[in-house]
Write a protein that holds these residues in place. Structure first.
Motif, PDB file in Angstrom:
ATOM      1  N   GLY A  26       0.804  -1.213   0.000  1.00  0.00           N
ATOM      2  CA  GLY A  26       0.000   0.000   0.000  1.00  0.00           C
ATOM      3  C   GLY A  26       0.836   1.261   0.000  1.00  0.00           C
ATOM      4  N   ARG A  27       2.021   1.180   0.554  1.00  0.00           N
ATOM      5  CA  ARG A  27       2.960   2.288   0.527  1.00  0.00           C
ATOM      6  C   ARG A  27       4.317   1.733   0.963  1.00  0.00           C
ATOM      7  N   THR A  28       5.351   2.483   0.743  1.00  0.00           N
ATOM      8  CA  THR A  28       6.651   2.072   1.248  1.00  0.00           C
ATOM      9  C   THR A  28       6.845   2.668   2.636  1.00  0.00           C
ATOM     10  N   PHE A  29       7.679   2.047   3.406  1.00  0.00           N
ATOM     11  CA  PHE A  29       7.920   2.494   4.771  1.00  0.00           C
ATOM     12  C   PHE A  29       9.380   2.869   4.973  1.00  0.00           C
ATOM     13  N   THR A  30      10.041   3.218   3.869  1.00  0.00           N
ATOM     14  CA  THR A  30      11.463   3.517   3.978  1.00  0.00           C
ATOM     15  C   THR A  30      11.727   4.766   4.809  1.00  0.00           C
ATOM     16  N   ASP A  31      10.698   5.622   4.963  1.00  0.00           N
ATOM     17  CA  ASP A  31      10.879   6.852   5.727  1.00  0.00           C
ATOM     18  C   ASP A  31      10.457   6.704   7.185  1.00  0.00           C
ATOM     19  N   ARG A  32      10.123   5.492   7.592  1.00  0.00           N
ATOM     20  CA  ARG A  32       9.645   5.264   8.953  1.00  0.00           C
ATOM     21  C   ARG A  32      10.445   4.183   9.661  1.00  0.00           C
ATOM     22  N   ALA A  33      10.545   4.346  10.960  1.00  0.00           N
ATOM     23  CA  ALA A  33      11.107   3.274  11.766  1.00  0.00           C
ATOM     24  C   ALA A  33      10.168   2.074  11.733  1.00  0.00           C
ATOM     25  N   MET A  34      10.741   0.894  11.802  1.00  0.00           N
ATOM     26  CA  MET A  34       9.967  -0.344  11.863  1.00  0.00           C
ATOM     27  C   MET A  34      10.391  -1.114  13.105  1.00  0.00           C
ATOM     28  N   SER A  35       9.427  -1.749  13.733  1.00  0.00           N
ATOM     29  CA  SER A  35       9.719  -2.433  14.983  1.00  0.00           C
ATOM     30  C   SER A  35       8.952  -3.733  15.104  1.00  0.00           C
ATOM     31  N   TRP A  36       9.406  -4.535  16.036  1.00  0.00           N
ATOM     32  CA  TRP A  36       8.720  -5.764  16.423  1.00  0.00           C
ATOM     33  C   TRP A  36       8.320  -5.651  17.891  1.00  0.00           C
ATOM     34  N   PHE A  37       7.096  -6.085  18.155  1.00  0.00           N
ATOM     35  CA  PHE A  37       6.577  -6.205  19.512  1.00  0.00           C
ATOM     36  C   PHE A  37       6.051  -7.626  19.680  1.00  0.00           C
ATOM     37  N   ARG A  38       5.819  -8.000  20.902  1.00  0.00           N
ATOM     38  CA  ARG A  38       5.202  -9.300  21.152  1.00  0.00           C
ATOM     39  C   ARG A  38       4.237  -9.189  22.318  1.00  0.00           C
ATOM     40  N   GLN A  39       3.305 -10.116  22.357  1.00  0.00           N
ATOM     41  CA  GLN A  39       2.281 -10.070  23.409  1.00  0.00           C
ATOM     42  C   GLN A  39       1.854 -11.471  23.791  1.00  0.00           C
ATOM     43  N   VAL A  40       1.824 -11.696  25.072  1.00  0.00           N
ATOM     44  CA  VAL A  40       1.283 -12.920  25.646  1.00  0.00           C
ATOM     45  C   VAL A  40      -0.124 -12.602  26.108  1.00  0.00           C
ATOM     46  N   GLY A  42      -3.239 -11.794  27.963  1.00  0.00           N
ATOM     47  CA  GLY A  42      -3.429 -11.331  29.327  1.00  0.00           C
ATOM     48  C   GLY A  42      -2.365 -10.378  29.814  1.00  0.00           C
ATOM     49  N   LYS A  43      -1.348 -10.139  28.950  1.00  0.00           N
ATOM     50  CA  LYS A  43      -0.278  -9.216  29.321  1.00  0.00           C
ATOM     51  C   LYS A  43      -0.185  -8.086  28.309  1.00  0.00           C
ATOM     52  N   GLU A  44       0.532  -7.029  28.699  1.00  0.00           N
ATOM     53  CA  GLU A  44       0.705  -5.898  27.797  1.00  0.00           C
ATOM     54  C   GLU A  44       1.647  -6.244  26.652  1.00  0.00           C
ATOM     55  N   ARG A  45       1.475  -5.523  25.555  1.00  0.00           N
ATOM     56  CA  ARG A  45       2.369  -5.687  24.419  1.00  0.00           C
ATOM     57  C   ARG A  45       3.772  -5.215  24.814  1.00  0.00           C
ATOM     58  N   GLU A  46       4.763  -6.016  24.420  1.00  0.00           N
ATOM     59  CA  GLU A  46       6.142  -5.795  24.853  1.00  0.00           C
ATOM     60  C   GLU A  46       7.031  -5.458  23.659  1.00  0.00           C
ATOM     61  N   PHE A  47       7.847  -4.441  23.806  1.00  0.00           N
ATOM     62  CA  PHE A  47       8.800  -4.071  22.771  1.00  0.00           C
ATOM     63  C   PHE A  47       9.866  -5.146  22.621  1.00  0.00           C
ATOM     64  N   VAL A  48      10.239  -5.420  21.356  1.00  0.00           N
ATOM     65  CA  VAL A  48      11.270  -6.414  21.077  1.00  0.00           C
ATOM     66  C   VAL A  48      12.493  -5.775  20.415  1.00  0.00           C
ATOM     67  N   ALA A  49      12.254  -5.085  19.287  1.00  0.00           N
ATOM     68  CA  ALA A  49      13.382  -4.515  18.532  1.00  0.00           C
ATOM     69  C   ALA A  49      12.882  -3.425  17.606  1.00  0.00           C
ATOM     70  N   THR A  50      13.767  -2.479  17.284  1.00  0.00           N
ATOM     71  CA  THR A  50      13.419  -1.410  16.366  1.00  0.00           C
ATOM     72  C   THR A  50      14.600  -1.070  15.463  1.00  0.00           C
ATOM     73  N   ILE A  51      14.283  -0.589  14.267  1.00  0.00           N
ATOM     74  CA  ILE A  51      15.310  -0.165  13.316  1.00  0.00           C
ATOM     75  C   ILE A  51      14.839   1.137  12.673  1.00  0.00           C
ATOM     76  N   THR A  52      15.759   2.119  12.592  1.00  0.00           N
ATOM     77  CA  THR A  52      15.374   3.412  12.043  1.00  0.00           C
ATOM     78  C   THR A  52      15.127   3.323  10.535  1.00  0.00           C
ATOM     79  N   SER A  53      14.559   4.401  10.008  1.00  0.00           N
ATOM     80  CA  SER A  53      14.195   4.401   8.595  1.00  0.00           C
ATOM     81  C   SER A  53      15.429   4.361   7.706  1.00  0.00           C
ATOM     82  N   GLU A  54      15.254   3.863   6.504  1.00  0.00           N
ATOM     83  CA  GLU A  54      16.356   3.789   5.548  1.00  0.00           C
ATOM     84  C   GLU A  54      16.727   5.161   5.012  1.00  0.00           C
ATOM     85  N   SER A  55      15.878   6.141   5.215  1.00  0.00           N
ATOM     86  CA  SER A  55      16.197   7.491   4.756  1.00  0.00           C
ATOM     87  C   SER A  55      17.396   8.058   5.493  1.00  0.00           C
ATOM     88  N   LYS A  56      17.730   7.429   6.631  1.00  0.00           N
ATOM     89  CA  LYS A  56      18.872   7.879   7.416  1.00  0.00           C
ATOM     90  C   LYS A  56      20.125   7.069   7.112  1.00  0.00           C
TER      91      LYS A  56
END
Length: 128
Positions: A26-40, A42-56
């Protein structure tokens, strides 16, 4: 309409590896950070990893949660508009529904409120 779709989850034994992918459409995301989260359930969503945009590029910054640092690797392929999460040395506590997310801007964040697009998730189960 932008969409994210995760793939690569499954059942793996402790100590094993999986590679998750997140394809954007639908669009490219090269100008945005992308991340992974996980959730068990009954628990809150948990941050896993992030990578900055390719524009940088080449100043690409990556960060991980302490729980996965040294075992997981996040990467992105601009030509495929895809983000990956290589997961090694998996443990039962890594069992969760894993989501990829696109941020509001080029900088990554560990806060789920800083993300505007989410995939439906892919289940990872680590069990013997």
């Amino acid at each position: 309409q932008e969409q994210l779709e995760e793939a690569g989850g499954g059942l793996v034994q402790p100590g094993g590896s999986l590679r998750l992918s997140c394809a954007a459409s639908g669009r490219t995301f090269t100008d945005r950070a992308m991340s992974w989260f996980r959730q068990v359930q009954g628990k809150e969503r948990e941050f896993v990893a992030t990578i900055t945009s390719e524009s940088k590029w080449p100043d690409i910054r990556i960060s991980y949660s302490d729980a996965v640092k040294g075992r997981f690797t996040i990467s992105r392929d601009r030509t495929k508009n895809t983000v990956y999460l290589q997961m090694n040395k998996l443990q039962p506590e890594d069992t969760a529904l894993y989501f990829c997310a696109a941020g509001r801007e080029w900088r990554g964040s560990a806060s789920s409120s800083d993300y505007v697009s989410w995939g439906p998730g892919t289940q990872v189960t680590v069990s013997s």
